[in-house]
Motif scaffolding. Structure first.
Motif, PDB file in Angstrom:
ATOM      1  N   TRP A 204       0.915  -1.344  -0.003  1.00 29.60           N
ATOM      2  CA  TRP A 204       0.150  -0.053  -0.008  1.00 29.60           C
ATOM      3  C   TRP A 204       0.805   1.213   0.025  1.00 29.60           C
ATOM      4  CZ3 TRP A 204      -5.107   0.569  -1.107  1.00 29.60           C
ATOM      5  CH2 TRP A 204      -5.821  -0.386  -1.028  1.00 29.60           C
ATOM      6  N   LEU A 205       1.851   1.030   0.495  1.00 27.59           N
ATOM      7  CA  LEU A 205       3.004   2.259   0.743  1.00 27.59           C
ATOM      8  C   LEU A 205       3.479   2.575  -0.657  1.00 27.59           C
ATOM      9  CD1 LEU A 205       4.408   4.470   2.339  1.00 27.59           C
ATOM     10  CD2 LEU A 205       6.141   2.516   2.922  1.00 27.59           C
ATOM     11  N   MET A 206       3.733   1.649  -1.450  1.00 35.04           N
ATOM     12  CA  MET A 206       4.335   1.523  -2.864  1.00 35.04           C
ATOM     13  C   MET A 206       3.139   2.206  -3.821  1.00 35.04           C
ATOM     14  SD  MET A 206       6.222  -2.021  -2.898  1.00 35.04           S
ATOM     15  CE  MET A 206       6.601  -1.781  -4.725  1.00 35.04           C
ATOM     16  N   VAL A 207       2.048   1.658  -3.715  1.00 42.48           N
ATOM     17  CA  VAL A 207       0.853   2.262  -4.350  1.00 42.48           C
ATOM     18  C   VAL A 207       0.604   3.563  -4.246  1.00 42.48           C
ATOM     19  CG1 VAL A 207      -1.691   2.324  -4.814  1.00 42.48           C
ATOM     20  CG2 VAL A 207      -0.551   0.009  -4.512  1.00 42.48           C
ATOM     21  N   SER A 208       0.704   4.203  -2.924  1.00 42.51           N
ATOM     22  CA  SER A 208       0.492   5.589  -2.649  1.00 42.51           C
ATOM     23  C   SER A 208       1.711   6.350  -3.333  1.00 42.51           C
ATOM     24  CB  SER A 208       0.264   5.829  -1.017  1.00 42.51           C
ATOM     25  OG  SER A 208      -0.638   4.988  -0.581  1.00 42.51           O
ATOM     26  N   ALA A 209       2.869   5.875  -2.928  1.00 42.20           N
ATOM     27  CA  ALA A 209       4.004   6.477  -3.646  1.00 42.20           C
ATOM     28  C   ALA A 209       3.640   6.781  -5.085  1.00 42.20           C
ATOM     29  CB  ALA A 209       5.254   5.731  -3.354  1.00 42.20           C
ATOM     30  N   PHE A 210       3.154   6.112  -5.767  1.00 36.37           N
ATOM     31  CA  PHE A 210       3.289   6.150  -7.406  1.00 36.37           C
ATOM     32  C   PHE A 210       2.066   7.267  -7.486  1.00 36.37           C
ATOM     33  CE2 PHE A 210       4.911   1.687  -7.906  1.00 36.37           C
ATOM     34  CZ  PHE A 210       6.003   2.098  -8.384  1.00 36.37           C
TER      35      PHE A 210
ATOM     36  N   PHE B 299       9.592  14.371  -2.486  1.00 36.75           N
ATOM     37  CA  PHE B 299       8.075  14.405  -2.575  1.00 36.75           C
ATOM     38  C   PHE B 299       8.061  13.806  -4.282  1.00 36.75           C
ATOM     39  CE2 PHE B 299       9.885  18.401  -3.436  1.00 36.75           C
ATOM     40  CZ  PHE B 299       9.286  19.100  -4.679  1.00 36.75           C
ATOM     41  N   VAL B 300       8.931  13.283  -4.945  1.00 38.07           N
ATOM     42  CA  VAL B 300       8.885  12.561  -6.016  1.00 38.07           C
ATOM     43  C   VAL B 300       9.417  11.067  -5.910  1.00 38.07           C
ATOM     44  CG1 VAL B 300       9.203  12.546  -8.566  1.00 38.07           C
ATOM     45  CG2 VAL B 300       9.009  14.899  -7.391  1.00 38.07           C
ATOM     46  N   PRO B 301       8.715  10.265  -5.438  1.00 34.58           N
ATOM     47  CA  PRO B 301       9.172   8.769  -5.122  1.00 34.58           C
ATOM     48  C   PRO B 301       9.576   7.872  -6.014  1.00 34.58           C
ATOM     49  CG  PRO B 301       6.884   9.070  -4.549  1.00 34.58           C
ATOM     50  CD  PRO B 301       7.180  10.547  -5.162  1.00 34.58           C
ATOM     51  N   SER B 302      10.190   8.433  -7.274  1.00 31.13           N
ATOM     52  CA  SER B 302      10.592   7.724  -8.321  1.00 31.13           C
ATOM     53  C   SER B 302      11.953   8.232  -9.034  1.00 31.13           C
ATOM     54  CB  SER B 302       9.407   8.012  -9.512  1.00 31.13           C
ATOM     55  OG  SER B 302       9.917   7.344 -10.793  1.00 31.13           O
ATOM     56  N   THR B 303      12.977   7.584  -9.056  1.00 32.27           N
ATOM     57  CA  THR B 303      14.126   8.005  -9.583  1.00 32.27           C
ATOM     58  C   THR B 303      13.972   8.398 -10.821  1.00 32.27           C
ATOM     59  OG1 THR B 303      14.720   5.606 -10.120  1.00 32.27           O
ATOM     60  CG2 THR B 303      15.638   6.603  -7.882  1.00 32.27           C
ATOM     61  N   THR B 304      13.301   7.508 -11.777  1.00 32.74           N
ATOM     62  CA  THR B 304      13.082   8.093 -13.311  1.00 32.74           C
ATOM     63  C   THR B 304      12.368   9.376 -13.407  1.00 32.74           C
ATOM     64  OG1 THR B 304      12.919   5.531 -13.777  1.00 32.74           O
ATOM     65  CG2 THR B 304      12.378   7.053 -15.136  1.00 32.74           C
ATOM     66  N   ALA B 305      11.310   9.323 -12.623  1.00 30.65           N
ATOM     67  CA  ALA B 305      10.483  10.559 -12.690  1.00 30.65           C
ATOM     68  C   ALA B 305      11.498  11.881 -12.259  1.00 30.65           C
ATOM     69  CB  ALA B 305       9.289  10.719 -11.653  1.00 30.65           C
ATOM     70  N   ARG B 306      12.460  11.761 -11.305  1.00 30.88           N
ATOM     71  CA  ARG B 306      13.293  12.847 -11.029  1.00 30.88           C
ATOM     72  C   ARG B 306      14.100  13.273 -12.122  1.00 30.88           C
ATOM     73  NH1 ARG B 306      13.236  10.096  -6.111  1.00 30.88           N
ATOM     74  NH2 ARG B 306      15.647   9.835  -6.160  1.00 30.88           N
ATOM     75  N   ALA B 307      14.766  12.030 -12.746  1.00 30.10           N
ATOM     76  CA  ALA B 307      15.647  12.350 -13.864  1.00 30.10           C
ATOM     77  C   ALA B 307      14.804  12.996 -14.936  1.00 30.10           C
ATOM     78  CB  ALA B 307      16.041  11.045 -14.465  1.00 30.10           C
ATOM     79  N   THR B 308      13.526  12.448 -15.327  1.00 34.37           N
ATOM     80  CA  THR B 308      12.773  13.108 -16.440  1.00 34.37           C
ATOM     81  C   THR B 308      12.354  14.683 -15.845  1.00 34.37           C
ATOM     82  OG1 THR B 308      11.732  10.876 -16.604  1.00 34.37           O
ATOM     83  CG2 THR B 308      10.507  12.990 -17.646  1.00 34.37           C
ATOM     84  N   LEU B 309      12.339  15.143 -15.067  1.00 37.48           N
ATOM     85  CA  LEU B 309      12.390  16.389 -14.303  1.00 37.48           C
ATOM     86  C   LEU B 309      13.366  17.230 -14.765  1.00 37.48           C
ATOM     87  CD1 LEU B 309      10.192  16.188 -11.254  1.00 37.48           C
ATOM     88  CD2 LEU B 309       9.430  17.457 -13.272  1.00 37.48           C
ATOM     89  N   MET B 310      14.934  16.559 -14.225  1.00 35.45           N
ATOM     90  CA  MET B 310      15.798  17.358 -14.463  1.00 35.45           C
ATOM     91  C   MET B 310      16.632  17.613 -15.545  1.00 35.45           C
ATOM     92  SD  MET B 310      16.059  18.452 -11.125  1.00 35.45           S
ATOM     93  CE  MET B 310      17.882  19.093 -11.367  1.00 35.45           C
ATOM     94  N   VAL B 311      16.693  16.554 -16.411  1.00 35.52           N
ATOM     95  CA  VAL B 311      17.378  16.693 -17.693  1.00 35.52           C
ATOM     96  C   VAL B 311      17.012  17.732 -18.307  1.00 35.52           C
ATOM     97  CG1 VAL B 311      17.803  15.308 -19.840  1.00 35.52           C
ATOM     98  CG2 VAL B 311      18.158  13.863 -17.665  1.00 35.52           C
ATOM     99  N   PRO B 312      15.835  17.912 -18.876  1.00 36.14           N
ATOM    100  CA  PRO B 312      15.580  19.192 -19.507  1.00 36.14           C
ATOM    101  C   PRO B 312      16.059  20.289 -19.038  1.00 36.14           C
ATOM    102  CG  PRO B 312      13.453  17.790 -19.246  1.00 36.14           C
ATOM    103  CD  PRO B 312      14.556  17.368 -18.201  1.00 36.14           C
ATOM    104  N   ILE B 313      15.998  20.689 -17.804  1.00 32.49           N
ATOM    105  CA  ILE B 313      16.635  21.858 -17.067  1.00 32.49           C
ATOM    106  C   ILE B 313      17.995  21.817 -17.298  1.00 32.49           C
ATOM    107  CG2 ILE B 313      16.725  23.087 -14.857  1.00 32.49           C
ATOM    108  CD1 ILE B 313      14.037  21.605 -13.858  1.00 32.49           C
TER     109      ILE B 313
ATOM    110  N   VAL C  82      16.050   8.882   1.794  1.00 34.73           N
ATOM    111  CA  VAL C  82      14.689   9.078   1.848  1.00 34.73           C
ATOM    112  C   VAL C  82      13.744   7.739   1.437  1.00 34.73           C
ATOM    113  CG1 VAL C  82      12.562  10.313   1.176  1.00 34.73           C
ATOM    114  CG2 VAL C  82      14.607  11.352   1.130  1.00 34.73           C
ATOM    115  N   MET C  83      13.146   7.053   2.713  1.00 31.44           N
ATOM    116  CA  MET C  83      12.663   5.666   2.446  1.00 31.44           C
ATOM    117  C   MET C  83      11.763   5.764   1.097  1.00 31.44           C
ATOM    118  SD  MET C  83      10.763   3.677   5.389  1.00 31.44           S
ATOM    119  CE  MET C  83       9.069   4.235   4.789  1.00 31.44           C
ATOM    120  N   THR C  84      10.983   6.853   1.016  1.00 34.12           N
ATOM    121  CA  THR C  84       9.943   6.593  -0.161  1.00 34.12           C
ATOM    122  C   THR C  84      10.402   7.151  -1.237  1.00 34.12           C
ATOM    123  OG1 THR C  84       9.126   8.784   0.834  1.00 34.12           O
ATOM    124  CG2 THR C  84       8.127   6.916   1.495  1.00 34.12           C
ATOM    125  N   ALA C  85      11.798   7.254  -1.467  1.00 34.63           N
ATOM    126  CA  ALA C  85      12.366   8.005  -2.751  1.00 34.63           C
ATOM    127  C   ALA C  85      12.518   6.842  -3.880  1.00 34.63           C
ATOM    128  CB  ALA C  85      13.742   8.466  -2.544  1.00 34.63           C
TER     129      ALA C  85
END
Length: 496
Positions: A109-115, A159-173, A209-212
């Motif tokens: 449930w923690l994983m579902v909520s993180a997504f 507050f973005v518990p996904s490594t890929t999502a964070r990379a997707t945010l950061m690379v364009p910048i 971060v545990m939920t990262a």
């Protein structure tokens, strides 16, 4: 102009899919027959002395699944489904609950909520606005810009518990910045070090971060269920974040030594251009306001978990807080997502459920304990100082990504094994499990070792050799700092 990631999260600079290498193709071809052969040999061989029959069956199922997870001839979630089905059919577990009940674990449930929370942050553009604001506010020189980008990665990890999502945010910048700097791939070190430190900051911040990442959450499930721990969000943060900050600071300056910025382009109109990008986002939208409020509520509840009982007479657990955050994101009018927009990776849920099922079957049947005792006797670890066992485990865990490219697979294989090892040697399984779990996000040595690596590598600003040089040093420093923390900081905060 350098191409950037479009709104649909696909980069126009992404290379076409590459043909599978010879080794990888061979693994996929022979993975299934090898898994079947290993399973049958272990299942039907004479039961070794000191091992129970259900332990032998659990080991056979786990090992067969392990071969499939590593060689990956079929999706990892299908392997988990097969394992869940085989556990009760073969009699490896006495009741179906051990096999089928894992999908109801609180950690799932923690994983579902993180997504769900990740989807809300991505949809609202809150992460992009925060990154652009910080760079325009504090990034006045190339070195300061690099440091700010690292800081943004650490903030996003909360507050973005996904490594890929964070990379997707950061690379364009990063690409916008490098275009303004007139940086050209393959020429000069600014683009090289910016992209490499992006890879490293993403990985190291994730360890804090545990939920990262889902892998951290799965690791906590094993530590709490099999080692008798009580690790929550703040326990992980307090144990791991100081270590992550120390490692990042040391490796940040080492990166500038390996790839010096002498003679790099001057700072021409960079801040004005980034301010224009920030302006394009317009006023703070209603969705951003909602995402901010939900994020603040979540962080406050996580941060005060240890004090809520005394204050209110009841406590909202880490998992309950995460589910509440997901509910707020999805509630009509209150939230900002529909169910279809919540990018929940159900294949990862199924994989985790299967991993827990075979892991718990091994634990309950004492199969893991039997294997570890044989390993301990074979390597002579029982005669080795506990200090050196701790250090050896941390280093093995750190560099295990050279063999296993999936964080979740490594967590599933290594954390239960290290917990069993600690129990067999009379060591603290919680401390050893937590220290080894902190290393599992350092998947930074080669581009195929994580999606984050691939995203940054696809920009063309660094070579495979560049990444290897930087990563070998970083992993070594990370293992040393985590080992020192295990003997010092862990004791101070009561994890020992």
């Amino acid at each position: 102009m350098t191409e950037v990631v479009q709104p649909d999260n696909k980069s126009t600079a992404d290379p076409p899919d590459k043909k599978k290498g010879g080794v990888e193709a061979a693994m996929k071809t022979w993975g299934i027959p090898l898994a079947v052969l290993v399973f049958l040999l272990l299942f039907f061989m004479p039961t070794p002395e000191g091992m129970k029959p259900d332990a032998q069956k659990s080991i056979a199922i786990f090992t067969g699944a392990l071969v499939l997870w590593i060689t990956n001839p079929i999706p990892i979630y299908l392997t988990s489904i097969i394992a869940i089905l085989l556990l009760p059919l073969t009699g490896a577990v006495k009741d179906q609950e051990t096999a089928f009940g894992t999908l109801g674990f609180d950690v799932i449930w923690l994983m579902v909520s993180a997504f769900v929370l990740t989807s809300a942050i991505m949809k609202s553009n809150l992460g992009r606005r925060l990154a652009l604001w910080m760079v325009t506010k504090f990034g006045r020189t190339p070195k300061m810009t690099l440091l700010v980008l690292v800081l943004i990665n650490f903030i996003l990890a909360f507050f973005v518990p996904s490594t890929t999502a964070r990379a997707t945010l950061m690379v364009p910048i990063c690409l916008i910045l490098l275009d303004i700097y007139k940086a050209i791939p393959g020429k000069g070190n600014l683009g090289k070090v910016m992209m490499l430190q992006g890879v490293q900051a993403d990985a190291i911040a994730t360890s804090g971060v545990m939920t990262a990442t889902a892998g951290n959450i799965i690791a906590v499930g094993f530590i709490n269920d099999q080692a008798g721990g009580h690790i929550g969000y703040m326990d992980w943060l307090l144990a791991s974040m100081p270590t992550a900050i120390v490692v990042m600071l040391i490796t940040f300056f080492i990166g500038l030594k390996i790839f010096p910025l002498k003679g790099e382009a001057a700072f021409h109109n960079t801040i004005d251009t980034l301010k224009d990008e920030l302006k394009k986002l317009g006023d703070f939208s209603i969705n951003e306001k909602k995402a901010t409020v939900i994020f603040l509520i979540t962080v406050i509840l996580w941060a005060t978990g240890d004090y809520q009982k005394g204050w209110f007479g009841f406590e909202i657990s880490t998992e309950q807080t995460a589910v509440l955050a997901a509910l707020l994101c999805l509630l009509p009018r209150v939230g900002l997502l529909t169910w279809k927009e919540a990018n929940i990776k159900w294949e990862l849920m199924i994989f985790a459920a299967g991993a827990y099922a075979v892991g718990n079957a091994l634990d309950k049947s004492k199969g893991a304990e039997w294997i570890i005792k044989k390993v301990v006797n074979g390597l002579g670890l029982e005669h080795m100082s506990h200090v050196w066992v701790y250090v050896l485990v941390v280093f093995l865990s750190m560099y295990s990504h050279l063999i296993f490219t999936s964080k979740t697979v490594r967590v599933t294989i290594l954390i239960p094994a290290f917990i069993a090892l600690a129990k067999s040697l009379g060591m603290d399984p919680v401390a050893l499990g937590l220290a080894s779990a902190m290393t599992l996000t350092y998947t930074i040595t080669l581009p195929p070792h994580s999606k984050v690596n691939t995203i940054y590598f696809s920009t063309g600003y660094f070579s495979v050799l560049d990444q290897v040089k930087y990563a070998v040093v970083t992993c070594f420093i990370g293992a040393v700092v985590i080992s020192l923390s295990l003997f010092t900081w862990f004791k101070i905060i009561g994890i020992h």
